[in-house]
Design a protein around this motif. Sequence first.
Motif, short mmCIF file in Angstrom:
data_model
loop_
_atom_site.label_atom_id
_atom_site.label_comp_id
_atom_site.label_asym_id
_atom_site.label_seq_id
_atom_site.Cartn_x
_atom_site.Cartn_y
_atom_site.Cartn_z
N SER B 112 0.59 -1.28 -0.11
CA SER B 112 0.03 -0.04 -0.08
C SER B 112 0.84 1.15 0.11
N PHE B 146 -13.82 -0.78 2.57
CA PHE B 146 -12.99 -1.72 2.30
C PHE B 146 -13.44 -2.94 2.26
N TYR B 171 -5.29 -1.79 1.16
CA TYR B 171 -6.08 -1.27 2.03
C TYR B 171 -5.12 0.06 2.67
N LEU B 233 -7.98 -5.83 10.17
CA LEU B 233 -8.82 -6.05 9.03
C LEU B 233 -8.53 -7.68 8.61
#
Lengths: 340, 299
Positions: B112, B146, B171, B233
């Motif tokens: 990311s 997300f 993410y 997550l």
Amino acid sequence: MSDVLLSARALARHYPVRLPGGLLGRPATLKAVDGVDFDLARGEVLGLVGESGCGKSTTAKLVLGHVPPSSGEVRFDGAPVPTDRRADWRRLRRRMQMIYQDPLGALDRRLPIVAQIGEPFDIHCPDMPRPERRERAAALMASVGLRPDQAGSYPHELSGGQRQRVVIARALALDPELLVCDEPVSALDVSIQAQVLNLMSDLRDRTGFAALFISHDLKVVRQMADRVVVMYLGRIVEEGLPDQVFHAPLHPYTQALVSAAPTPHRRARNRIVLPGDPPNPVDVPSGCPFHPRCPAAVARCRSEVPSLVRDAGRAVACHLAQSAGGDLSPAPRALKAKVA
Amino acid sequence: MTITTPDPRQGSASVFTAKSRARAFFQKYPILILLSIFWIVLMLAVAGLGHLVAPRDFMAMNLSERLSEPVGMGGTWAYPLGTDELGRDVVSRLIASIRISLTIAFLATLVSATIGVALGFLAAFLRGRAEQTILMVIDAQAAMPFMIIALAVLAFLGNSLTLFTILLGFYGWERIARIARGLAIAAQDQGYAAAVRDLGASPSRIYGLHILPNIASTLLVSMTLNFPEVILLESGLSFLGLGVQPPETSLGAMVGYGRDYIQSAPWIMLAPAAVIVVTTLCVSLLGDWLRDLFDPTLR
């Protein structure tokens, strides 16, 4: 002429702006630089003076190809200066460099100064062996009067004068032919100013660079420049040798400018105080742009734009200074009183 | 007045009394930072070499030893952290989970950050239309939950560890892209980047050698904020059964499956939960410290 390094012809830079009033604001044009002509010979230092907002810095940007001119052109060594920031533009940086007003802002605070001084070699001479780059960076440091033990220092650890020395050393690394100095000493205090100016004169004697030296400080320009150009509202109003311009100014604006500079000897000086502020460059007065503030303006000044008339190395854009025969003489100081 | 010559070993003559070497050391590396470094190194070691030191196979079941207590709660050293509902060793499962979770979190954060910095710089460099497009993509990403995207992708494309890692890599990129773009634009207008450009440097040099190191501290802090979120997550998706699939395990999956036994056998989820908390805390602390360390003006 082959020894002309830089020439500007009818150089102009206009910015579209919107007058206050939000969405209803009328679009207008800000004429930052409006038809400027000058030549710069090899090894010559041209001083550019004028109050803030008169287009000095925009002229510098145009000369360096940072912004494209709206009209007119800049030629460097006979070829137009590219403005696209591509490979040609980057290659030209070898030959034209800039010195900034704020040396701390112009330096990367995360790199030791020796790395920054040697950076032009990294950029333009990738074939140069590493030891030679280091050696040349060290030589540059010595030439601007920085001690070898300061090589590993970071910009924030140095004084203002030392930082400006770093910037000068970096700019001179590749022996540029043209140096554009945008108020190089105005951020320094007076004693340091003198040091840095002396350093620049010495370096100039040694390397023979030509320079466009921008300043609002007449003393500084007088010390450095071979020739002086005075700008007002994006136009050149007067040009000549420093002694001529500062001792016998022709244009009423220059007269006021010179009279405002403090001198130690003349106690009771005859200061010309200009009424009002410099007009908004969005809304340039008709006729001579200086006429609303000019103490000597006549009716003609309100309607007719004076052209820059050259005579024997001097030039002035003022109806009053241009007599019919083509000779230039100082504009009378208090014509207004006579007329009124 | 006497003129004292400064001690050449010290950087400058100073009116402060000389510090002892131990004090100087602890001032430079505070005890909390040392502990954080130790913990992160330990986690990395576990992630790298854990399978060699795990007492048992993390999948081996021993149904006669179901839900046995850890050492502090009346259990024996045979299972230092107890066993779960199928009699699997919690220590071994924890080691396996750390390996999976940390690998996923590190790789995903890296992905990311790479995407974010690349797009942010691209937007700052190109400006105009391209910048608007990139900003639109960023806003679109920020506007979509997300979790839903992840569910959709995993449902349609199936699940594998590689896909899962790459998915988690998407993410938080939009935040890093926004930061990178904003900082790069500010840096372009600030003198140093403009000055290097005036030297004739190529854009890759300006962005890679000057702007990136200058804004790295902020990006680093943002990455350390992203890291715990990726772990959480991953935990959430694993808990929903869309993340790491049994028999593989992860910290999130352990917490998720241990939740059923929170009252009767809390140790099943306490151990992985503690690892998540301590690791994310250490990463944040280290990020802050590194930010200061990289800043020469704070030395």
